[in-house]
Design an enzyme around this catalytic site. Structure first.
Site, PDB file in Angstrom:
ATOM      1  N   CYS A  50       0.855  -1.186  -0.047  1.00 13.16           N
ATOM      2  CA  CYS A  50      -0.041  -0.041   0.041  1.00 13.16           C
ATOM      3  C   CYS A  50       1.185   1.102   0.102  1.00 13.16           C
ATOM      4  CB  CYS A  50      -0.977  -0.029   1.412  1.00 13.16           C
ATOM      5  SG  CYS A  50      -2.095   1.432   1.504  1.00 13.16           S
TER       6      CYS A  50
ATOM      7  N   GLU B 277      -9.126  -1.098  -1.762  1.00 11.44           N
ATOM      8  CA  GLU B 277      -9.588   0.364  -1.636  1.00 11.44           C
ATOM      9  C   GLU B 277     -10.829   0.225  -0.741  1.00 11.44           C
ATOM     10  OE1 GLU B 277      -6.960   2.197  -2.289  1.00 11.44           O
ATOM     11  OE2 GLU B 277      -6.041   0.921  -3.720  1.00 11.44           O
TER      12      GLU B 277
ATOM     13  N   HIS C 171      -9.968   0.410   2.782  1.00  7.60           N
ATOM     14  CA  HIS C 171      -9.512   1.815   2.923  1.00  7.60           C
ATOM     15  C   HIS C 171     -10.886   2.611   3.487  1.00  7.60           C
ATOM     16  CE1 HIS C 171      -5.480   2.342   2.730  1.00  7.60           C
ATOM     17  NE2 HIS C 171      -5.316   1.669   1.425  1.00  7.60           N
TER      18      HIS C 171
HETATM   19 ZN    ZN Z   1      -3.759   0.869   0.339  1.00  5.47          ZN
END
Ligand code: ZN
Length: 136
Positions: A85, A127, A130
């Protein structure tokens, strides 16, 4: 405009809020930032550029897809993998799904549903995590 990548784990651990049409400008910022980091990055969530809204971008073939308020509708075919990441150093083990279906609003605020497999599906799941404040 290209934005600086957030690496503050406390900030990244917070759950992102629903996006509205006032957040459509984020599509451009995410595109520019993804482009600028294309050597090391295949997707971004808005909180990685400092905005805690439910917006993500990731590479799908040649064009990046921007999703506002994405919702994971279904997933199948779990497998173990390792991911990196841009906000972290190194790679970490995680479980992903081979095929996922996601609904979202596009950058014209139109409702869309898409089924993804393979690498784009993996990036999308990363994602989506996240947005929940989950970092691999
Ligand atoms: Zn990430």
């Amino acid at each position: 405009m290209e934005k600086k990548i957030v690496k503050d784990i406390l900030f990244l651990s917070q759950v992102s809020q629903p996006a509205s049409q006032e957040d459509l400008y984020l599509a451009k910022d995410l595109q520019d930032t993804l482009l600028e980091n294309r050597e090391t990055c295949v997707g971004l969530a808005a909180n990685m550029i400092g905005v805690q809204k439910r917006v993500i971008i990731f590479n799908l073939g040649l064009v990046p897809v921007v999703m506002f308020n994405p919702v994971l509708l279904s997933f199948e075919g779990p497998y173990e993998t390792e991911e990196g990441c841009l906000s972290l150093t190194g790679e970490r083990p995680t479980t992903r799904y081979e095929m996922i279906t996601v609904s979202y609003r596009d950058s014209k605020w139109k409702e869309q549903t898409i089924t993804l497999t393979g690498f784009p599906a993996q990036i999308c799941q990363h994602e989506l995590d996240h947005l929940e404040g989950r970092i691999i």
